[in-house]
Structures are given as structure tokens and as C-alpha cells.
Design an enzyme around this catalytic site. Sequence first.
Site, PDB file in Angstrom:
ATOM      1  N   SER A 141      35.645  38.009  39.515  1.00  0.00           N
ATOM      2  CA  SER A 141      35.631  38.873  40.425  1.00  0.00           C
ATOM      3  C   SER A 141      36.242  39.097  40.646  1.00  0.00           C
ATOM      4  O   SER A 141      37.345  37.974  41.285  1.00  0.00           O
ATOM      5  CB  SER A 141      34.533  38.874  41.604  1.00  0.00           C
ATOM      6  OG  SER A 141      34.890  40.102  42.956  1.00  0.00           O
ATOM      7  N   TYR A 154      31.904  34.118  49.520  1.00  0.00           N
ATOM      8  CA  TYR A 154      31.564  35.094  47.786  1.00  0.00           C
ATOM      9  C   TYR A 154      32.913  35.006  47.065  1.00  0.00           C
ATOM     10  O   TYR A 154      33.390  34.556  46.127  1.00  0.00           O
ATOM     11  CB  TYR A 154      31.173  36.487  48.236  1.00  0.00           C
ATOM     12  CG  TYR A 154      30.834  37.171  47.047  1.00  0.00           C
ATOM     13  CD1 TYR A 154      30.353  37.103  45.903  1.00  0.00           C
ATOM     14  CD2 TYR A 154      32.475  37.770  46.499  1.00  0.00           C
ATOM     15  CE1 TYR A 154      30.189  37.553  44.646  1.00  0.00           C
ATOM     16  CE2 TYR A 154      32.530  38.913  45.394  1.00  0.00           C
ATOM     17  CZ  TYR A 154      31.461  38.521  44.310  1.00  0.00           C
ATOM     18  OH  TYR A 154      30.628  38.911  43.347  1.00  0.00           O
TER      19      TYR A 154
END
Length: 246
Positions: A141, A154
Site C-alpha cells: 500500500s 495498518y
Amino acid sequence: MSKLNNKVAVVTGASKGIGAAIAKSLAAEGASVIVNYASSQSGADKVVAAITAAGGKAVAVKADVSVAAEAKGLIDAAIENFGQLDILVNNSGIYEFSPLEEITEEHFHKQFNVNVLGLLLTTQAASKHLNEGASIINIGSLSSRLTPTNTSVYSGTKGAVDAITGVLSRELGARNIRVNTINPGPVETEGTADFIESDFMKEFIAQTPLGRIGQPGDIGSLAVFLASNDSAWLSGEQLLAGGGMR
């Protein structure tokens, strides 16, 4: 000739969103695909149906990649159904955002177990079957670079994915197994529908050079590139897929 004829792929977390698009994209180029799901059998069955309707081959397999026995069973299913394994896409992932003061052990372990441990367990099981020229594609990501607020855990998992990609590219390179990461920015999926309408996301899109949010197919085409011989000289790389945002 299709780029992935006679290849077999496992795509984790492929019942919807980016994983589903990757599974369909690989199949469209000739790969036989194991469509992994953890809970949504109906979603995985829809992906399989779409692939077979287009003339491809696919099988849905349930497995929690964060459990070693299930990760192994997922890889075994590829061998049992198609006789080999050439491509592994580690797409399974979850996200929960919390400010520092609200982070709990459960919040931490839930994400690291799937996003990091799951990747390692599936790759460990797959490495025994991958032959020379195989490709491992990890889905990271842009959050590992952009580090948005409230994403400590995250973003930490995705930073770990970046690091693991580099390490495994070295460990497996002697066998001519390539390991790369695709790091998408925000992508419009079932799971991000509400988030996309937020003021934060509208501002983010406004700052993106290409001026739009990503679509699952944008990531699917990159996965085909990394799975094919077109990227034969790439390993340990991070492909940033955020419309120019970095």
C-alpha cells in the site's frame, strides 16, 4: 499468444475487490487460478463463474492464510487441481484505523496476523512448489510511504510487506524466483465505498496528479505484468500505483 498460458496462480483474498480483479486478469491471460477466500464463498464463486464463462479455469478454495495448516492446504489445492504452481499473489489483507490512544493488542495482532504472517505462511508453503521463473507478487500500500494519521498499525503492516519483499527477493533469487510488491493508493472497491465519499478522500484525489481514484483493473494489469516474462528482470521492486501520488 496469451502471456500466462500453462501457468497456475494462487490469489489470496480473491473473492472481491483488488483480489478478484487480479484473479480475472491472470485468467484472461491464460493462467489457471485458485481463487482464495476466507469467509465469502459466494463472492469467490462469482469470480470463478466469471472466469469460466470467459473460457478460463478457476477453483475457489477457502483458507485463513494466517493459520499455517490452512495456508499449506491452499497451496496443496493448486497442486491437486492443476499439478503445479507458478504465480503467487499475496493479496489477503484487512485494515482498521485507530489513533494511538485507541490501539489495542487485538487491533495490532488482527492486522499483522493476516497482512504479514499470512503472507509469510503462504509464501513458505508455496516456495516448496515454485519452479525457476516463478513470480511472487505482494500487495502492499502507498500508506507505507504516505503514513496517514490513525494508520500506525495498518501502515506498519504494509511497511513490513515492503521489507519482506526485499528480503525474499534475495532468498529466492538464486532459484530465479522473482518477488515484487504492488503498492496501490486508494482503490474503489466494495470495502472502500464509504471512505471514498469522505472529505479526506476527496482532498486526496484532488492532490493526485492523474485526478482520479484507482480501479481494481488498474492493479490487475500490473499483476499480469509482474507475473509474466515482461518483468523477467524485476525483483525486489515496489511498483507504486497511485496515479502519481507518492
